[in-house]
Design a protein around this motif. Structure first.
Motif, PDB file in Angstrom:
ATOM      1  N   MET A 195      11.917  70.818  68.494  1.00  0.00           N
ATOM      2  CA  MET A 195      11.476  69.942  67.424  1.00  0.00           C
ATOM      3  C   MET A 195      11.910  70.530  66.083  1.00  0.00           C
ATOM      4  SD  MET A 195       7.591  68.884  66.331  1.00  0.00           S
ATOM      5  CE  MET A 195       6.998  70.372  65.559  1.00  0.00           C
ATOM      6  N   LYS A 196      12.480  69.706  65.250  1.00  0.00           N
ATOM      7  CA  LYS A 196      12.827  70.172  63.914  1.00  0.00           C
ATOM      8  C   LYS A 196      11.535  70.365  63.129  1.00  0.00           C
ATOM      9  CE  LYS A 196      16.032  69.198  61.321  1.00  0.00           C
ATOM     10  NZ  LYS A 196      17.159  68.999  60.460  1.00  0.00           N
ATOM     11  N   THR A 197      11.414  71.525  62.521  1.00  0.00           N
ATOM     12  CA  THR A 197      10.176  71.827  61.801  1.00  0.00           C
ATOM     13  C   THR A 197       9.969  70.915  60.601  1.00  0.00           C
ATOM     14  OG1 THR A 197      11.312  73.542  60.539  1.00  0.00           O
ATOM     15  CG2 THR A 197      10.164  74.235  62.528  1.00  0.00           C
ATOM     16  N   GLU A 198      11.043  70.325  60.103  1.00  0.00           N
ATOM     17  CA  GLU A 198      10.956  69.444  58.942  1.00  0.00           C
ATOM     18  C   GLU A 198      10.013  68.255  59.186  1.00  0.00           C
ATOM     19  OE1 GLU A 198      14.269  68.211  55.609  1.00  0.00           O
ATOM     20  OE2 GLU A 198      14.902  68.461  57.683  1.00  0.00           O
ATOM     21  N   VAL A 199       9.830  67.857  60.447  1.00  0.00           N
ATOM     22  CA  VAL A 199       8.958  66.716  60.749  1.00  0.00           C
ATOM     23  C   VAL A 199       7.492  67.017  60.442  1.00  0.00           C
ATOM     24  CG1 VAL A 199      10.523  65.800  62.510  1.00  0.00           C
ATOM     25  CG2 VAL A 199       8.594  67.234  63.206  1.00  0.00           C
ATOM     26  N   LYS A 200       7.150  68.287  60.285  1.00  0.00           N
ATOM     27  CA  LYS A 200       5.770  68.648  59.937  1.00  0.00           C
ATOM     28  C   LYS A 200       5.464  68.366  58.465  1.00  0.00           C
ATOM     29  CE  LYS A 200       5.408  72.606  63.118  1.00  0.00           C
ATOM     30  NZ  LYS A 200       5.093  74.064  63.121  1.00  0.00           N
ATOM     31  N   ILE A 201       6.505  68.226  57.654  1.00  0.00           N
ATOM     32  CA  ILE A 201       6.339  67.982  56.217  1.00  0.00           C
ATOM     33  C   ILE A 201       6.187  66.483  56.018  1.00  0.00           C
ATOM     34  CG2 ILE A 201       7.344  68.290  53.923  1.00  0.00           C
ATOM     35  CD1 ILE A 201       9.123  70.535  55.248  1.00  0.00           C
ATOM     36  N   LYS A 202       5.022  66.074  55.523  1.00  0.00           N
ATOM     37  CA  LYS A 202       4.701  64.647  55.468  1.00  0.00           C
ATOM     38  C   LYS A 202       4.230  64.218  54.084  1.00  0.00           C
ATOM     39  CE  LYS A 202       3.289  64.576  60.330  1.00  0.00           C
ATOM     40  NZ  LYS A 202       4.408  63.834  60.834  1.00  0.00           N
ATOM     41  N   SER A 203       4.334  62.927  53.829  1.00  0.00           N
ATOM     42  CA  SER A 203       3.716  62.353  52.631  1.00  0.00           C
ATOM     43  C   SER A 203       2.200  62.433  52.817  1.00  0.00           C
ATOM     44  CB  SER A 203       4.140  60.895  52.469  1.00  0.00           C
ATOM     45  OG  SER A 203       3.573  60.107  53.517  1.00  0.00           O
ATOM     46  N   HIS A 204       1.462  62.266  51.750  1.00  0.00           N
ATOM     47  CA  HIS A 204      -0.006  62.275  51.861  1.00  0.00           C
ATOM     48  C   HIS A 204      -0.457  61.202  52.854  1.00  0.00           C
ATOM     49  CE1 HIS A 204      -0.662  64.286  47.660  1.00  0.00           C
ATOM     50  NE2 HIS A 204       0.284  64.859  48.355  1.00  0.00           N
ATOM     51  N   LYS A 205       0.122  60.014  52.735  1.00  0.00           N
ATOM     52  CA  LYS A 205      -0.258  58.881  53.588  1.00  0.00           C
ATOM     53  C   LYS A 205       0.015  59.182  55.065  1.00  0.00           C
ATOM     54  CE  LYS A 205       0.686  53.988  54.277  1.00  0.00           C
ATOM     55  NZ  LYS A 205       1.604  52.879  54.000  1.00  0.00           N
TER      56      LYS A 205
END
Length: 159
Positions: free
Chosen positions: A1-11
């Protein structure tokens, strides 16, 4: 899994938290600048993660770091800091906030457990009243002595 997917918008992070909570998971929230990642940060975040089932981090934006720490900070820009935190296996989600404190973010996300370092008391932790008022818990973690980004920067400057 790319770790970037853990970074999310507030929503998107709120939706993820609601999903986790509906599955019975306790969601832990903490926040900080995490400018130059060091042992103190790793130890703190690992202990925070162990206090629940999922750990989410509110990361100060570059502008809010500058406001809190001074014009020469951050050393690492928010995208780099986000990616480094997201790469940690015990961090499940992360969002960047631009306010000076995470109060609005905590009020929006409504985690089950709010965690800060023991350099704070429960009474002085921003958002503690919100989490406690929602039936959650507020906890502190002892920090590893001798580790801080400011100390690292001073050490480098002295060399």
């Amino acid at each position: 899994m790319k770790t970037e997917v853990k970074i999310k918008s507030h929503k998107d992070l709120k939706a993820q938290i609601k999903e986790w909570q509906s599955q019975g998971n306790k969601v832990v929230f903490t926040n900080g600048c995490f400018d130059i990642l060091h042992l103190g940060h790793i130890d703190y975040l690992e202990k925070a993660a162990a206090m629940g089932d999922k750990l989410v981090v509110g990361l100060n934006s570059d502008d809010s770091v500058r406001e809190l720490k001074g014009p020469e900070r951050p050393v690492n820009k928010e995208y780099a800091r986000s990616r480094m935190l997201a790469a940690l296996s015990f961090v499940d989600g992360l969002t960047v906030f631009s306010e000076k404190t995470p109060r609005e973010l905590i009020t929006y996300l409504l985690p089950d457990i709010l965690v800060k370092g023991s350099d704070y008391s429960v009474e002085t932790i921003v958002g503690a009243d919100v989490v406690l008022g929602n039936g959650g818990e507020v906890k502190t973690i002892d920090l590893v002595e001798g580790y801080s980004t400011s100390n690292i920067i001073e050490k480098i400057k002295d060399k």
